[in-house]
Each structure stands twice: as structure tokens, then as C-alpha cells.
Design an enzyme around this catalytic site. Structure first.
Site, PDB file in Angstrom:
ATOM      1  N   ARG A  36      11.996 -16.625  12.736  1.00 14.31           N
ATOM      2  CA  ARG A  36      12.012 -16.902  14.171  1.00 14.31           C
ATOM      3  C   ARG A  36      10.709 -16.518  14.861  1.00 14.31           C
ATOM      4  NH1 ARG A  36      16.202 -16.187  12.049  1.00 14.31           N
ATOM      5  NH2 ARG A  36      15.418 -14.142  11.503  1.00 14.31           N
ATOM      6  N   THR A  37      10.241 -15.295  14.649  1.00 16.23           N
ATOM      7  CA  THR A  37       9.068 -14.837  15.385  1.00 16.23           C
ATOM      8  C   THR A  37       7.837 -15.661  15.017  1.00 16.23           C
ATOM      9  OG1 THR A  37       9.973 -12.602  15.502  1.00 16.23           O
ATOM     10  CG2 THR A  37       7.618 -12.843  15.908  1.00 16.23           C
ATOM     11  N   LYS A  54      -6.525  -8.495  -2.703  1.00 17.86           N
ATOM     12  CA  LYS A  54      -7.700  -8.237  -3.535  1.00 17.86           C
ATOM     13  C   LYS A  54      -8.394  -6.933  -3.144  1.00 17.86           C
ATOM     14  CE  LYS A  54      -8.503 -13.223  -3.747  1.00 17.86           C
ATOM     15  NZ  LYS A  54      -9.461 -14.330  -3.438  1.00 17.86           N
ATOM     16  N   ARG A 103       2.113  -9.649  12.282  1.00 18.09           N
ATOM     17  CA  ARG A 103       3.207  -8.763  11.884  1.00 18.09           C
ATOM     18  C   ARG A 103       2.790  -8.033  10.614  1.00 18.09           C
ATOM     19  NH1 ARG A 103       9.471 -10.418  11.538  1.00 18.09           N
ATOM     20  NH2 ARG A 103       9.174 -10.043  13.762  1.00 18.09           N
ATOM     21  N   HIS A 158       8.061  -4.003  18.757  1.00 16.76           N
ATOM     22  CA  HIS A 158       8.087  -5.469  18.730  1.00 16.76           C
ATOM     23  C   HIS A 158       8.048  -5.919  20.189  1.00 16.76           C
ATOM     24  CE1 HIS A 158       8.640  -9.459  17.509  1.00 16.76           C
ATOM     25  NE2 HIS A 158       9.681  -9.345  16.686  1.00 16.76           N
TER      26      HIS A 158
END
Length: 338
Positions: free
Chosen positions: A57-58, A86, A107, A135
Site C-alpha cells: 500500500r505505502t 554490495k 522505507r 510512519h
């Protein structure tokens, strides 16, 4: 807060007037979010969507919000798809990718990592969730939803009565929402969780310092009897040391239509940041609530699109130019129900 060119990392950056400004812009952008009108105000702009933790969703909401303002999206999902696998540092990643983007939504599973990235970025960064910390865009869309739901009942966020239920220790959405509620007046907050998953004490203290009434409980049915909003959260199993530990709490607090009918006031609004856990041993919000008109979880997701559009418009300083680049959508044939 001066939005133009700024990072959006924490709701701690916001005053009440800033929140009201975001919501006012969201209201103006609703016709664009609902595809009744179209704007190309961000044509040529690029969003770097960097999601190093699973998200549906986000991630899609941020991307769709940017597209609806006319911009383009470039995505990175998962560590294994990035140079971080890496050994590249967040600093180097930020310096490089901010050269490819006009704004970044990020995120990360580690608390504080988005702020670390933003410190090296050459463009604004929006926190799409950092570990169990915050959030902010979810909290804003949650509060926007609360305001809209209560407005239909002649109420406002001031004097709100809300029960937050579930994993309050690791649930970053409720952490940010509590911080935003500190900007409002005389809120009653009931925090319902197992003792091991209680809201962090610092957040409880902030709520009380703001003059709010706070009750902590592990009894679901009594706690949801006299509230305007029941805000349920899933067990954040990805934050636990083991699956077995998470399973100790899964399914502890289940809300279904029978419990709702017997214990909630008739117009109590049900919210959840999603995803809700639909496995048989969980079901914190049962599917039998789907036909309940007070289930607002999908209105939340719709509102998330509008609020994230508002954040982009404010941070990229194009709010007053949206109409100049707007047209009416000629294929719009009905409307999207929310």
C-alpha cells in the site's frame, strides 16, 4: 514548518497549523486523487521510491500520488536489488540517488536509517516507515480519516475518544499517530495490548503532558465500549526475535461483528493501517466486518493517496500551480466509492 524543500521524517516536525495546512491542501487535491480532474504540475519530476522493507500500500500509494500530479516514479525494492547488498553505505546511496530524483520516499527496517539517509541527500526525503520508530504519512492519513469520519457526525478531533488495540510496542503507525494527537485538545486514549507490547512509556508521557486522559488496559471488550474510534493493529511479527515469540500474541485481540454489536457504540469507526492479518490464528479484524458501514479501512487507503499528493505538492512547492496545469478528465464516468 517550512514545507518547500524540506524533509518529512517525523511528525515531531509538525505544529497543529502545519497539519491543518496539509489537510486543506488534501481537500483541494481530492478531485485529482479521485480522477475527476487531471494535472501535470509535476511533469518531468522524478520520485525515487526506495523501499528496503516489504510494502504494498505505502509504496504504490506514494507512486500513484506522484503519477497523479504528473510525475514519474523510479523504484528500488529490497536490499538484494540495491548496491547496499554490495556494501554501499547509506551516505553513498543517498548522494547518488538524490542526483537522479527530485524527491525520495524511503522505507527502511532500521529505526533512524531514513534520517541518516536524508542527512546526505541532495533532495527532500519522506519517511515511508523506519523500523518500529515512525510512519509520518500514515499518521497523517489516519488523522485526516478521523477528522473526516467525525465531521459527518458534527464532531472534531478535539475531544476525540480513541482505543488503540494490538501491538503498540512495535507498531510505528500508532507511535506517530499518538504524537500527532498531542497537538489537539482533551483527547481520551485507551491503549489496549498485552503488557509485553505496551506503548513506549515516552509516548504515554507525551500524551499525558499534552493534557490527554490515557488508560492502559489488556481488556478489549471493556476498552472499546465508549470510544469514537477503534484503531486496530496487527502483531508486527517481523520485529520479533522469532516466529514463535510473535505467535504468543497473534489472535489475542480479535474484533468481529458480534463483539462490535455487543460492546461498541452504534457509530464507532473501525480503523486499521493494513495489512490486516487474515490467517485463521490472527484475524484482528474479522472479514465479517466487511459489510459494516463504520469499517473505514478502505477509506483510509483512499485518503492516503490524497494526503501523499498534498505532501508532494507542499514539499515541491507547486500547490498554487496545480490548477494552471489541470484539465477535466473526459473518461470519468461515475466515481470511486470510498
Amino acid at each position: 514548518m517550512e514545507f518547500a524543500g524540506s524533509h518529512m521524517l517525523s511528525v515531531d516536525q509538525l505544529e497543529r497549523g502545519d497539519v491543518e495546512r496539509i489537510f486543506a491542501v488534501a481537500d483541494r487535491l481530492e478531485p485529482y486523487a479521485r480522477r475527476r480532474r487531471r494535472t501535470r504540475v509535476l511533469e518531468g519530476a522524478i520520485l525515487g521510491a526506495m523501499f528496503f522493507e516489504p510494502s504494498t500500500r505505502t509504496r504504490v500509494s506514494f507512486g500513484s500520488a506522484f503519477n497523479l500530479l504528473g510525475g514519474e516514479v523510479r523504484e528500488t525494492t529490497g536490499f538484494e536489488q540495491s548496491a547496499i547488498a554490495k556494501g554501499e553505505s547509506l551516505y553513498d546511496t543517498a548522494r547518488v540517488l538524490s542526483g537522479y530524483s527530485d524527491v525520495i520516499a524511503m522505507r527502511h527496517p532500521t529505526a533512524g536509517a531514513v534520517a541518516e539517509f536524508a542527512a546526505a541527500s541532495r533532495v527532500p526525503v519522506i519517511n515511508g516507515g523506519d523500523g518500529s520508530n515512525e510512519h509520518p504519512s500514515q499518521a497523517l492519513l489516519d488523522l485526516y480519516t478521523i477528522g473526516r469520519e467525525l465531521a459527518g457526525r458534527g464532531r472534531s478531533i478535539d475531544r476525540l475518544r480513541i482505543a488503540m488495540v494490538g501491538d503498540l510496542r512495535y507498531g510505528r503507525t500508532v507511535h506517530s499517530l499518538c504524537k500527532l494527537l498531542c497537538l489537539f485538545d482533551r483527547v481520551q486514549v485507551v491503549l489496549v495490548s498485552p503488557s509485553e507490547l505496551r506503548m513506549p512509556e515516552a509516548i504515554v508521557e507525551d500524551l499525558r503532558a499534552a493534557g490527554h486522559e490515557v488508560v492502559e488496559s489488556d481488556a478489549l471488550e471493556a476498552s472499546i465500549a465508549h470510544v469514537d474510534i477503534v484503531y486496530s493493529t496487527r502483531i508486527q511479527e517481523e520485529r520479533f526475535q522469532s516466529q514463535a515469540e510473535a505467535d504468543l500474541y497473534r489472535g489475542r485481540f480479535r474484533l468481529n461483528q458480534s463483539i462490535y454489536t455487543r460492546h461498541c457504540e452504534p457509530n464507532t469507526v473501525i480503523m486499521h493501517p493494513l495489512p490486516r492479518d487474515s490467517r485463521d490464528n490472527a484475524r484482528e479484524l474479522d472479514d465479517d466486518l466487511n459489510d459494516n458501514p463504520n469499517l473505514a479501512i478502505f477509506r483510509q487507503t483512499d485518503n492516503g493517496l490524497t494526503v501523499r499528493m498534498a505532501l508532494f505538492a507542499l514539499i515541491l512547492d507547486v500547490v498554487d500551480q496545480v490548477e494552471e496545469h489541470a484539465t477535466t478528465v473526459n473518461w470519468y464516468v461515475g466515481g470511486r466509492t470510498s
